[in-house]
Enzyme design. Structure first.
Site: not given
Ligand code: GLN
Length: 464
Positions: A74, A149, A173
């Protein structure tokens, strides 16, 4: 989808050379990345050189346990002398001066890194649509999102462009994109893996997690990356168990939640799954989460607060994008941030700044910390009686691009089942759940108590 390799063990069994393996993945990337947009950068040259070196080690019988594992990262994980941008314009031109501790451990065991993967900007999002580099597409249907994400990481594994990938999971995410792509996504307990070299979003939540196609790959990656790191004071010195030695399970006490408002396909698949498990040797019992409505709000109050503080370092001063508008220092900083951050990141910074302001701190931040404590207490109670909690990973099937983009609340609700483990700092995994009425990938989430990764992985291995 047909796959050439199921896992590292499979790769090692075929005796394919690392040189040929890297060529295979580079070919896969060449053929698919233009439409999927998972890789932001492919490290062809470096991967080829390393493959040769590792083939030599294999010949001499000195190779590490990840020889034959080709990994994508990532874009919020740091590798020395490589660019990393967290899929944001604000980090354009940034090259990392050091390597994340967890990645160093992978390299020490002879993993090959193949490139960096697209994500929601600063890991904020659930659909991979907020990236500066454009959305990632779900390989099963190009009109659908891969989740977020860590959407690029999930799709890279889904479309077999690498053996496994690393994502980060702050509130889901790793797990939610795994569910949307038919892959496996593990969020370790808070402190299990060092965060040194992970770009911070919400530091009391962030964890690196592997996305893979097999439980054995998730287990070996966890085993290699876990452990105390003097460079991260929040990393745990708890013993790292032999996670990759997967074992059959004794009968377990398993709790499951029965949420309302699921998509029909998710609901049917989940009911089928629960019936199947209740017919097995395990003892299954329905529980209700009395604080369910508080989970998403508490998560967003705390993570936006932490994000507003963490992201204050991106000021156009030391690295990344610097605005040309330089009449004063204030203007330069303001404009660099204005030009460099996308709308979702700005929304979070502003929300977090509001929450941390003197007038509102008590009402939001302090209160959310108290609720977090209550959630943790309730989880402790549940884990006194149960070994694991089951739920769907996400309430919906992978949704269409643009379907939720203009509606942040709808987007935030995509995490309603994943944020509980994040708030509690416990471990959880998403494994593919059989879709009995359709073709789209779905995920089953298993949550276990802190540092119970061994039993989490053994159970996942049985249920997958
Ligand atoms: N979708 C969640 C957020 O936007 C989780 C994001 C993540 O785990 N990095 O915060």
């Amino acid at each position: 989808m047909n796959r050439r390799f199921q896992s590292l063990l499979d790769i090692q069994k075929t005796k394919i050379s690392c040189v040929d393996l890297v060529e295979f993945y580079l070919g896969q990337i060449q053929a698919q990345n233009a439409s999927l947009n998972a890789f932001i950068e492919v490290w062809e040259k470096e991967a080829r050189i390393r493959a040769k070196e590792i083939d030599e080690k294999i010949k001499k019988d000195t190779a590490g346990k990840l020889a034959g594992m080709v990994i994508g990262l990532k874009d919020n994980l740091l590798v020395k002398n490589q660019a990393a941008s967290n899929s944001s314009k604000i980090l354009s031109g940034f090259t990392s001066p050091y390597t994340a501790s967890a990645i160093q451990k992978l390299l020490d065991e002879d993993a090959i890194l193949i490139g960096r993967l697209n994500n929601d900007e600063f890991a904020m999002g659930s659909s991979n649509e907020t990236s500066f580099y454009g959305p990632v597409k779900n390989a099963i249907d190009l009109e659908r999102v891969p989740g977020g994400s860590s959407g690029g990481s999930a799709v890279a594994v889904q479309a077999e462009m690498c053996t496994a990938a690393l994502g980060t999971d702050t509130g889901g995410s790793v797990r939610q994109p795994a569910a949307f792509t038919g892959t496996i996504g593990l969020k370790p307990s808070y402190g299990r893996i060092s965060r040194y070299g992970v770009m911070s979003y919400a530091s009391s939540f962030d964890q690196i997690g592997p996305i893979s196609y097999s439980i054995s790959d998730a287990a070996i990656l966890l085993e290699v990356m876990s452990g105390k790191d003097p460079k991260d004071a929040t990393s745990s010195s708890k013993k790292v168990e032999a996670y990759s030695a997967l074992k059959p399970n004794e009968p377990k006490r398993i709790a499951y939640i029965e949420p309302e408002g699921l998509d029909d396909e998710v609901s049917k698949a989940y009911t089928y799954q629960i019936e199947k498990i209740s017919a097995s040797k395990h003892q299954l019992e329905r529980i209700s989460i009395d604080f369910a409505d508080a989970l998403v709000p508490t998560y967003y109050v705390l993570t936006t607060a932490e994000a507003s503080s963490n992201l204050s370092r991106y000021a156009g001063m030391i690295y990344g994008h610097q605005s040309k508008k330089q009449n004063s220092l204030d203007e330069m900083i303001m404009q660099s941030r204005n030009e460099g951050f996308g709308p979702e990141v700005k929304r979070r910074i502003m929300t977090g700044t509001f929450i941390l302001s003197e007038e509102h701190f008590e009402a939001y931040y302090t209160k959310a910390l108290l609720v977090r404590r209550k959630i943790k207490n309730r989880l402790n109670e549940i884990f006194e009686n149960f070994d694991a909690i089951l739920s769907p990973t996400a309430p919906t099937v992978p949704f269409k691009l643009n379907e939720k983009k203009q509606d942040p609340i709808a987007m935030y609700l995509a995490d309603q089942f994943t944020v509980m483990a994040s708030l509690g700092g416990v471990c959880a995994i998403s494994i593919p759940m059989k879709n009995i009425t359709g073709k789209l990938p779905l995920g089953l989430q298993i949550t276990c108590n802190s540092f119970c990764e061994k039993s989490l992985l053994n159970l996942a291995n049985e249920l997958v």
